[in-house]
Design a protein around this motif. Structure first.
Motif, PDB file in Angstrom:
ATOM      1  N   ARG A 301       0.859  -1.109   0.102  1.00  0.00           N
ATOM      2  CA  ARG A 301      -0.054  -0.131   0.184  1.00  0.00           C
ATOM      3  C   ARG A 301       0.807   1.179   0.111  1.00  0.00           C
ATOM      4  O   ARG A 301       0.763   1.964  -0.828  1.00  0.00           O
ATOM      5  N   LYS A 302       2.079   1.198   0.711  1.00  0.00           N
ATOM      6  CA  LYS A 302       2.675   2.501   0.800  1.00  0.00           C
ATOM      7  C   LYS A 302       3.440   2.506  -0.285  1.00  0.00           C
ATOM      8  O   LYS A 302       3.635   3.815  -0.995  1.00  0.00           O
ATOM      9  N   THR A 305       1.173   4.226  -2.890  1.00  0.00           N
ATOM     10  CA  THR A 305       0.832   5.563  -2.698  1.00  0.00           C
ATOM     11  C   THR A 305       2.218   6.404  -3.062  1.00  0.00           C
ATOM     12  O   THR A 305       2.049   7.520  -3.696  1.00  0.00           O
ATOM     13  N   ASP A 306       3.101   5.940  -2.748  1.00  0.00           N
ATOM     14  CA  ASP A 306       4.685   6.626  -2.816  1.00  0.00           C
ATOM     15  C   ASP A 306       4.755   6.589  -4.201  1.00  0.00           C
ATOM     16  O   ASP A 306       5.503   7.854  -4.866  1.00  0.00           O
ATOM     17  N   TYR A 308       2.493   6.824  -6.708  1.00  0.00           N
ATOM     18  CA  TYR A 308       1.921   8.150  -7.328  1.00  0.00           C
ATOM     19  C   TYR A 308       2.151   9.289  -7.057  1.00  0.00           C
ATOM     20  O   TYR A 308       2.263  10.473  -7.744  1.00  0.00           O
ATOM     21  N   TYR A 337      -4.911  -0.814  -3.233  1.00  0.00           N
ATOM     22  CA  TYR A 337      -4.824   0.249  -4.116  1.00  0.00           C
ATOM     23  C   TYR A 337      -5.772   1.453  -4.256  1.00  0.00           C
ATOM     24  O   TYR A 337      -5.611   2.357  -4.651  1.00  0.00           O
ATOM     25  N   ASP A 339      -7.007   2.427  -1.183  1.00  0.00           N
ATOM     26  CA  ASP A 339      -6.588   3.122  -0.299  1.00  0.00           C
ATOM     27  C   ASP A 339      -5.370   4.173  -0.605  1.00  0.00           C
ATOM     28  O   ASP A 339      -5.039   5.185  -0.346  1.00  0.00           O
ATOM     29  N   ALA A 340      -4.738   3.542  -1.437  1.00  0.00           N
ATOM     30  CA  ALA A 340      -3.485   4.340  -2.145  1.00  0.00           C
ATOM     31  C   ALA A 340      -3.991   5.492  -2.933  1.00  0.00           C
ATOM     32  O   ALA A 340      -3.455   6.592  -2.915  1.00  0.00           O
ATOM     33  N   GLU A 343      -5.434   8.209  -0.637  1.00  0.00           N
ATOM     34  CA  GLU A 343      -4.326   8.866   0.047  1.00  0.00           C
ATOM     35  C   GLU A 343      -3.694   9.924  -1.013  1.00  0.00           C
ATOM     36  O   GLU A 343      -3.185  11.014  -0.354  1.00  0.00           O
ATOM     37  N   ALA A 344      -3.385   9.516  -1.977  1.00  0.00           N
ATOM     38  CA  ALA A 344      -2.479  10.372  -3.228  1.00  0.00           C
ATOM     39  C   ALA A 344      -3.379  11.424  -3.377  1.00  0.00           C
ATOM     40  O   ALA A 344      -3.035  12.463  -3.644  1.00  0.00           O
TER      41      ALA A 344
END
Length: 393
Positions: A301-302, A305-306, A308, A337, A339-340, A343-344
């Motif tokens: 997940r991280k 996110t990172d 994107y 994905y 959640d990512a 967050e992005a």
């Protein structure tokens, strides 16, 4: 849940909103809810209508030469079916909370009951065939309701065509321009004649004329664009989002149509880049599984996110190329994905960045078409990661 093998693995790399600002466009600091109206006039069998008003999108303003462009970001969704997992309304609410507009690429057969699948005649495939199946009647209703509300909230409804054929002799990559035209006509008919095909009486009509609304799409597995484009041009489409492996540079046209490819972006922890789509990140993480061991989820997940955020930051701090992110309403690997993406988006929509515009492909197309060609030529001269300057290059 659909199998990973039904989608082509692309972009694996070498190793595997604010108020309207000058020269930009924005969907505002919040998406206003349109007033209820009785002005809708039915089209055809009443599946769609016209005359319903929705919030006006700000008119794009022309950049002056040497004026820094806004940072455009387009979040788009392939298929756009609501299958009971609540993802369609979840991201509509997220968009409303952050003043974002999105593009929903609706699969036409998501408006067609399986009992009527014989109406679908896919090129080079058996009658009624579909590699993504058909929705239940209740999920068709929920999809129609969400598509209706999405349009009223200012989002764009594009097309993801119908049966999503990505392999074998029936793959979309082998379709001729005439076959693409048949596929598009069928997709439009399923959306504009859902009332006849479903006999639903408890669902309101879609509040737009789809034949006028539809100005672009994304092909299954990002295949077949070369033969689609002549048909898209003939139909008056203004953009296509089907290219794989694009770079983070300013877009250009192919055959007179804006080309908006998914882009190669940094993939933290790897020396290669990954395509800016949830599925392609998944394919690099869990390969052929959408339900990998949960112990992997926090790290993946991280990483998603990172990735994107790295793509966004690279564009925002350098050439300001529009950033494109593709998604699916799927709970792959525990929903990490989704959640990512959430967050992005929240990071990109931070009110400190007054020059970021979370827009639909249609809004971006309108902005590009309003610009001085010389200004766009200057922007296209900037390479990936090359800093923008007032001198243009």
């Amino acid at each position: 849940m659909r199998e990973v093998s039904r989608r082509g693995i692309l972009g694996l790399g070498a190793g595997a909103a604010a108020s309207l600002a000058v020269a930009g466009c924005s969907s505002g600091s919040g998406t206003p809810k349109p007033a209820k109206t009785t002005q809708a006039k039915p089209i055809g069998d009443g599946s769609t209508s016209h005359g319903v008003r929705r919030p006006e999108a700000p008119k794009p303003e022309r950049l002056e030469r040497g004026q820094k462009p806004p940072q455009f970001v387009v979040f788009s969704w392939d298929g756009a079916g609501e299958v009971g997992n609540g993802l369609f309304p979840r991201f509509r609410k997220l968009a409303a909370d952050h003043g974002a507009a999105m593009t929903f690429f609706l699969s036409g057969i998501y408006c067609l009951p399986e009992s009527k699948k014989s109406l679908y005649r896919p090129p080079n495939n058996p009658v009624g065939a579909s590699d993504i199946g058909y929705l239940t009647d209740e999920h068709i209703k929920e999809t129609l309701r969400n598509v209706r509300e999405a349009w009223l909230e200012g989002h764009e409804i594009g097309t993801h065509f119908n049966g999503h054929f990505c392999s074998g002799s029936g793959s979309v990559e082998h379709w001729t321009p005439a076959q693409w035209k048949s596929e598009i006509e069928q997709a439009v008919s399923f959306v504009t004649e859902w009332r006849t095909n479903t006999r639903f009486t408890d669902v309101e009509p879609l509040p737009f004329d789809y034949r006028k609304e539809l100005i672009g799409g994304r092909t299954p597995c990002l295949k077949g664009q070369s033969n689609l484009l002549p048909t898209a041009r003939e139909l008056g489409w203004r953009y296509d989002a089907s290219s794989p492996g694009g770079r983070q540079v300013w877009p250009s046209k192919q055959q007179g149509i804006w080309d908006f490819p998914l882009q190669q972006i940094p993939f933290p922890g790897h020396s290669f880049e990954v395509l800016s789509m949830d599925y392609n990140i998944l394919a690099n993480q869990s390969r052929n599984s959408t339900n990998a061991p949960p112990a992997n989820y926090p790290g993946w997940r991280k990483q998603a996110t990172d990735s994107y955020l790295a793509g966004f930051q690279r564009a925002y701090e350098t050439n300001r190329a529009p950033f494109f992110i593709g998604n699916h309403f799927e709970q792959w690997n525990g929903g990490i994905y989704m959640d990512a993406v959430e967050e992005a988006l929240k990071h990109m929509a931070d009110e400190k960045r007054k020059d970021v515009r979370l827009v639909s492909f249609k809004q971006l197309t309108d902005w590009l078409d309003a610009q001085d060609p010389a200004v766009l030529a200057d922007l296209r001269g900037l390479d990936v990661g090359q800093a923008w300057s007032a001198n243009g290059r």
